[in-house]
Design a protein around this motif. Structure first.
Motif, mmCIF file in Angstrom:
data_model
loop_
_atom_site.group_PDB
_atom_site.id
_atom_site.type_symbol
_atom_site.label_atom_id
_atom_site.label_comp_id
_atom_site.label_asym_id
_atom_site.label_seq_id
_atom_site.Cartn_x
_atom_site.Cartn_y
_atom_site.Cartn_z
ATOM 1 N N LEU A 5 39.485 -15.580 36.248
ATOM 2 C CA LEU A 5 38.339 -16.441 36.559
ATOM 3 C C LEU A 5 38.767 -17.906 36.664
ATOM 4 O O LEU A 5 38.386 -18.603 37.602
ATOM 5 N N LYS A 6 39.544 -18.357 35.720
ATOM 6 C CA LYS A 6 40.007 -19.760 35.731
ATOM 7 C C LYS A 6 40.816 -20.040 36.991
ATOM 8 O O LYS A 6 40.624 -21.076 37.643
ATOM 9 N N ARG A 51 40.664 -18.493 39.873
ATOM 10 C CA ARG A 51 39.791 -18.458 41.053
ATOM 11 C C ARG A 51 38.949 -19.724 41.155
ATOM 12 O O ARG A 51 38.791 -20.286 42.250
ATOM 13 N N ILE A 52 38.419 -20.184 40.041
ATOM 14 C CA ILE A 52 37.631 -21.422 40.057
ATOM 15 C C ILE A 52 38.523 -22.596 40.419
ATOM 16 O O ILE A 52 38.170 -23.433 41.259
ATOM 17 N N THR A 53 39.701 -22.673 39.806
ATOM 18 C CA THR A 53 40.632 -23.760 40.090
ATOM 19 C C THR A 53 40.994 -23.799 41.571
ATOM 20 O O THR A 53 41.003 -24.875 42.190
ATOM 21 N N GLU A 108 39.253 -22.912 44.049
ATOM 22 C CA GLU A 108 38.096 -23.382 44.820
ATOM 23 C C GLU A 108 37.886 -24.891 44.739
ATOM 24 O O GLU A 108 37.322 -25.480 45.654
ATOM 25 N N ILE A 146 29.915 -30.482 40.437
ATOM 26 C CA ILE A 146 31.011 -29.576 40.139
ATOM 27 C C ILE A 146 31.777 -30.093 38.930
ATOM 28 O O ILE A 146 32.168 -29.317 38.054
ATOM 29 N N LEU A 154 32.304 -27.949 35.510
ATOM 30 C CA LEU A 154 33.627 -27.685 34.934
ATOM 31 C C LEU A 154 33.700 -28.173 33.497
ATOM 32 O O LEU A 154 34.221 -27.476 32.618
ATOM 33 N N GLN A 159 31.671 -18.187 32.493
ATOM 34 C CA GLN A 159 32.520 -18.759 33.532
ATOM 35 C C GLN A 159 32.207 -18.136 34.895
ATOM 36 O O GLN A 159 32.158 -18.847 35.900
ATOM 37 N N HIS A 171 28.895 -19.631 36.214
ATOM 38 C CA HIS A 171 29.027 -20.989 36.735
ATOM 39 C C HIS A 171 29.959 -21.052 37.941
ATOM 40 O O HIS A 171 29.854 -21.975 38.745
ATOM 41 N N MET A 172 30.830 -20.061 38.106
ATOM 42 C CA MET A 172 31.638 -19.987 39.322
ATOM 43 C C MET A 172 30.704 -19.853 40.525
ATOM 44 O O MET A 172 30.938 -20.472 41.569
ATOM 45 N N ILE A 202 29.161 -23.258 41.137
ATOM 46 C CA ILE A 202 30.147 -24.135 41.769
ATOM 47 C C ILE A 202 30.246 -23.806 43.258
ATOM 48 O O ILE A 202 30.283 -24.710 44.102
#
Length: 183
Positions: free
Chosen positions: A42-43, A45-47, A49, A69, A73, A167, A170-171, A174
């Motif tokens: 997850l981290k 994938r979010i990073t 993006e 965003i 974060l 997470q 919130h992904m 975001i």
């Protein structure tokens, strides 16, 4: 239409899908290792993006009720820090930690004002810092601890599942904010 669905099915079930196999992270007990693998996924994938966002994109609010965003974060970082301290260290946040993480714990008008004008790297570096402590702390635990009750009906596994679920939730937010960025 049927050919497209079949082709998609074959692609999903081909050898390519092996890259999406979830295995426990090395160095952890089985159940903790699975959650660590999911948290890291997850981290990452979010990073991926957000890592290239400009300052205006990091701070963008598409309406008065939205969060930026950057603030989302910071919320993820603060939530992970809170649960890390509570569960892995077995204590409450200090006054200093409350000051540092409190602004991100709440997504409100104050956080919208204070969580501005910080580059995306600021939030990602904080997340890296917190995550390293999380990973180190989880490495000292085992699956017996993970399954043990904190309170009636609440165990450590559920708490860390909740961090992961948080997470993922919130992904999605975001992605929504990123989709609304002014072009």
């Amino acid at each position: 239409m049927k050919k497209t669905v079949f082709a998609l099915f074959m692609l999903i079930n081909s050898g390519i899908s092996a890259q999406y196999e979830m295995k426990p992270a090395e160095g952890y007990t089985h159940d903790i290792g699975l959650v660590v693998a999911m948290l890291e996924d997850l981290k990452n994938r979010i990073t991926a993006e957000v890592k290239d966002l400009s300052q205006s994109e990091t701070d963008f609010l598409f309406d008065e009720k939205a969060n930026s965003i950057g603030s989302l974060l910071m919320h993820l970082v603060a939530t992970e820090a809170y649960y890390q301290i509570e569960t892995l260290e077995g204590r409450k946040l200090t006054e200093e930690e409350e000051k540092r993480w409190g602004i991100g714990g709440e997504l409100n008008e104050e956080s919208k004002k204070k969580l501005q004008e910080k580059p995306i790297k600021h939030y990602l570096n904080l997340w890296d810092e917190v995550r390293q402590k999380t990973l180190a702390g989880l490495k000292t635990k085992d699956d017996t601890w993970f399954a043990s009750e904190i309170d009636e009906g609440l165990n450590y596994h559920w708490v860390w599942y909740h961090v992961m679920e948080h997470q993922a939730n919130h992904m999605g937010q975001i992605a929504l904010v990123k989709n609304r960025l002014l072009k």
